[in-house]
Design an enzyme around this catalytic site. Structure first.
Site, short mmCIF file in Angstrom:
data_model
loop_
_atom_site.label_atom_id
_atom_site.label_comp_id
_atom_site.label_asym_id
_atom_site.label_seq_id
_atom_site.Cartn_x
_atom_site.Cartn_y
_atom_site.Cartn_z
N HIS A 60 17.25 17.71 46.17
CA HIS A 60 17.06 17.69 44.72
C HIS A 60 15.61 17.99 44.42
CE1 HIS A 60 20.84 15.51 45.29
NE2 HIS A 60 21.17 16.17 44.20
N GLN B 133 26.24 16.88 53.68
CA GLN B 133 25.68 18.01 52.93
C GLN B 133 24.23 18.21 53.35
OE1 GLN B 133 26.32 16.14 49.05
NE2 GLN B 133 27.52 17.93 48.49
N ASP C 288 21.68 18.52 51.61
CA ASP C 288 21.43 18.32 50.19
C ASP C 288 19.94 18.25 49.90
OD1 ASP C 288 22.32 18.04 47.66
OD2 ASP C 288 23.13 16.03 47.88
N ARG D 89 34.60 11.62 49.93
CA ARG D 89 35.36 11.97 48.74
C ARG D 89 36.83 11.87 49.05
NH1 ARG D 89 31.72 17.09 46.65
NH2 ARG D 89 29.77 15.90 46.58
N HIS E 91 19.89 20.84 41.83
CA HIS E 91 20.68 20.39 42.99
C HIS E 91 20.91 21.62 43.86
CE1 HIS E 91 22.52 16.90 40.64
NE2 HIS E 91 22.11 17.69 39.68
N LYS F 59 24.70 27.56 37.07
CA LYS F 59 24.57 27.46 38.52
C LYS F 59 24.74 28.81 39.19
CE LYS F 59 29.41 26.41 39.32
NZ LYS F 59 30.34 25.77 40.21
N CYS G 161 22.81 12.50 44.74
CA CYS G 161 21.84 12.66 43.65
C CYS G 161 21.28 11.33 43.12
CB CYS G 161 22.43 13.46 42.49
SG CYS G 161 23.84 14.47 42.85
#
Ligand SMILES: [Zn+2]
Ligand SMILES: [Zn+2]
Length: 584
Positions: free
Chosen positions: A328, A324, A326, A306, A456, A410, A277
């Site tokens: 945004h 990911q 991912d 992580r 997200h 979410k 992000c």
């Protein structure tokens, strides 16, 4: 028919079976010391201290001994006892673990013993009335377990078992266990050449082998294409960033236990990125934005790192480095509903394409509003947008209070795999906090600066975990469009190899992943190998096929399908790849 047992009834039954097992162990191996034996979600265990390891033969003998107690139909009898008496009782029987447990029972709490037959255990209960109620049980395996889960303590032997009220339920359960073993992605991942965990590289750091990389790239390409169609823009960002970036985003303070330690270079501190992000926010901030520019949808197959405890790592489902899918989305508040609906629509498309049944969990805040940031109006607006989106798409969903993130509500997708297990996959989150922290703005049509809202989203979540779930769901037999090898040509004799190579090139030119098995092996062996590798189509070629310009088709699901002209096969398979339905 009796109605299905409740969780409580099953716990009671299994806990009782654990006692009967401990009784049998004491009968057969009297030197054994007993520790604890609770019921679990799908069975029970009991921990024993015995120098000799329990063998599979021992387990069979213990089962036989248990049957005697069950046949005797002994009652479970409860009796309260004083603390001193209880300690003396277990000291006399040389059961030090029980004595330790009694010392830990808080003063004033009653201490109870349960007896079945000649076996007496320290126990809070509850139990079934009589041992005869145990209609079906099975001991499953033995594993090491530290006393009280602490590795500084002695390693005990834990015998696992399960019990049911009927033989049919037990058999159904054993069948599911066997299916789970058969589908285990760690085993299939190795056998099918999908991925590798090398001790030299490190736990939780999978290496994608060629076949796994093909599956992964196919998924990525599929997602990339869908995103292109929906106006997403690609970005690519580094794997490292200055610690300052994560201080600004707040991750350094709230997420630090999941981040790898910082490293130093040129008098600056860097850290492996745990989230994409803050990078995408830099892209947003790199230009002045006006209300006309929004929404901006930035997508990246971003690899993050992580820190997970080493004990929790296993296969692809828990890893330390993963990618990911991912993205945004930065939008105006009035665009939130449409943007959210667009994302939900994309996730649904993905899950349908993969044949995964799903339901969605709408995570809203609970009444304890202290822990959330943002204004009540923002929350209300975002929660309404999410609910409106799922309702307009008529998807199965439920609302879960308290499941929101602290920075916004979410939507989580829960998929059900072929064994009926539920997995949480991709998440869509509305975020008011990061735009605030990074002071993101856009120029409104009123000439004023306004704050955009951020979404997200990652439909697959982690590609690693997602593919791990897919392997188990399909038991390694990927659908045609994902299969690493889609077609294998099998020449019956050497003189058929050239023809096979020519057909193979034709198939490859048409975009299929095809190969020829040119090994000098018997035809039966080659077919068996292709089946073990779960290849969707085998094309067997002998004199007849060469002469007629055909191929003899064997499908993974339907077996022998007879000979067809090469072009006819190609048309069918192409339709199946793009249409998603097999051509039987
Ligand atoms: Zn008990
Ligand atoms: Zn994010």
């Amino acid at each position: 028919m009796r109605k299905p047992p409740t969780v409580d009834e099953l716990y009671r039954l299994r806990h009782s079976t654990a006692h009967v097992m401990a009784q049998a162990v004491k009968h057969l191996f009297p030197e054994t010391k007993i520790a604890i034996g609770p019921p679990t979600e799908d069975g029970f265990y009991y921990d024993f201290d015995r120098d000799t390891p329990f063998t599979p033969e021992d387990l069979a003998a213990i089962e036989e001994e248990m049957k005697k107690s069950i046949a005797a139909d002994d009652p479970f009898v409860c009796r309260e006892i004083g603390r001193e008496e209880a300690i003396r009782f277990f000291e006399e029987r040389n059961e030090p673990y029980k004595v330790e447990l009694i010392h830990d029972i808080p003063e004033g709490e009653p201490i109870t013993l349960y007896q079945n037959g000649d076996f007496i255990d320290l126990c809070r209960g509850p139990h079934v009335a009589r041992t005869g109620e145990i209609k079906a049980f099975k001991l499953l395996h033995v594993a090491g377990a530290y006393w009280r889960g602490d590795e500084r303590n002695k390693m005990l032997q834990r015998i696992y078992g399960t019990a049911f009220f009927s033989q049919a339920e037990l058999e159904e359960h054993l069948h599911r266990l066997e299916e789970a073993r058969r589908r285990d992605h760690r085993r299939l991942g190795r056998e099918l050449g999908i991925f590798l965990i090398a001790p030299e590289v490190g736990a939780g750091l999978p290496i994608w082998l060629p076949k796994g990389a093909i599956v992964r790239e196919t998924l990525v390409e599929f997602m990339r294409e869908e995103q292109r169609r929906r106006g997403y823009l690609p970005v690519i960002t580094p794997h490292l960033a200055k610690v300052d970036l994560y201080k600004l985003s707040g991750h350094w303070y709230t997420y630090r236990d999941k981040m790898f330690p910082a490293m130093q270079a040129d008098h600056e501190e860097f850290v492996l990125k745990p989230m994409n992000c803050p990078f995408h926010i830099q892209v947003y901030r790199s230009e002045l934005r006006s209300y006309r520019d929004l929404p901006i949808r930035l997508a990246e197959f971003g690899t993050v790192y992580r820190y997970e405890q080493s004990g929790e790592l296993g296969g692809l489902t828990r890893v330390r480095g993963f990618t990911q899918d991912d993205a945004h989305l930065f939008c105006r508040p009035d665009q939130l509903l449409d943007e959210f609906r667009g994302v939900v629509d994309l996730v649904i498309l993905v899950l349908r394409r993969l044949g995964l049944p799903f339901r969605a969990r709408v995570g809203v805040r609970d009444t304890d509003s202290e822990k959330y940031v943002g204004t009540p109006e923002q929350w209300e607006q975002a929660q309404q947008a999410i609910l409106a989106a799922v309702q307009s798409l008529a998807m199965p969903h439920f609302v879960a209070e308290g499941e929101a993130a602290f920075y916004g509500p979410k939507l989580d997708f829960l998929v059900e795999d072929a064994l009926g297990r539920e997995w949480q996959l991709g998440t869509i989150q509305v975020d008011y906090v990061l735009p605030e922290r990074f002071d993101l703005t856009y120029m409104g049509d009123d000439g004023q600066q306004h704050r955009p809202v951020m979404i997200h989203r990652a439909p697959f979540g982690s590609l690693e975990r997602f593919i791990g779930i897919l392997i188990e769901h399909y038991a390694g037999a990927f659908p045609l469009w994902l299969a690493p090898v889609q077609v294998r040509l099998i020449p019956i004799a050497d003189r058929h190899v050239d023809y096979c190579r020519a057909v193979c090139i034709r198939l490859q030119e048409a975009g299929l992943r095809a190969e020829v098995d040119e090994r000098n092996e018997k035809i039966g062996y080659k077919i068996r190998q292709a089946q073990l590798e779960k290849i969707p189509y085998m094309l067997v070629v002998g004199d007849r096929e060469v002469e007629s310009g055909q191929v003899a088709v064997r499908s993974r699901e339907a077996g022998d399908r007879g000979a067809v002209p090469v072009e006819a096969f190609l048309d069918q398979v192409r339709a199946e790849v793009w249409g998603g339905t097999p051509c039987h």
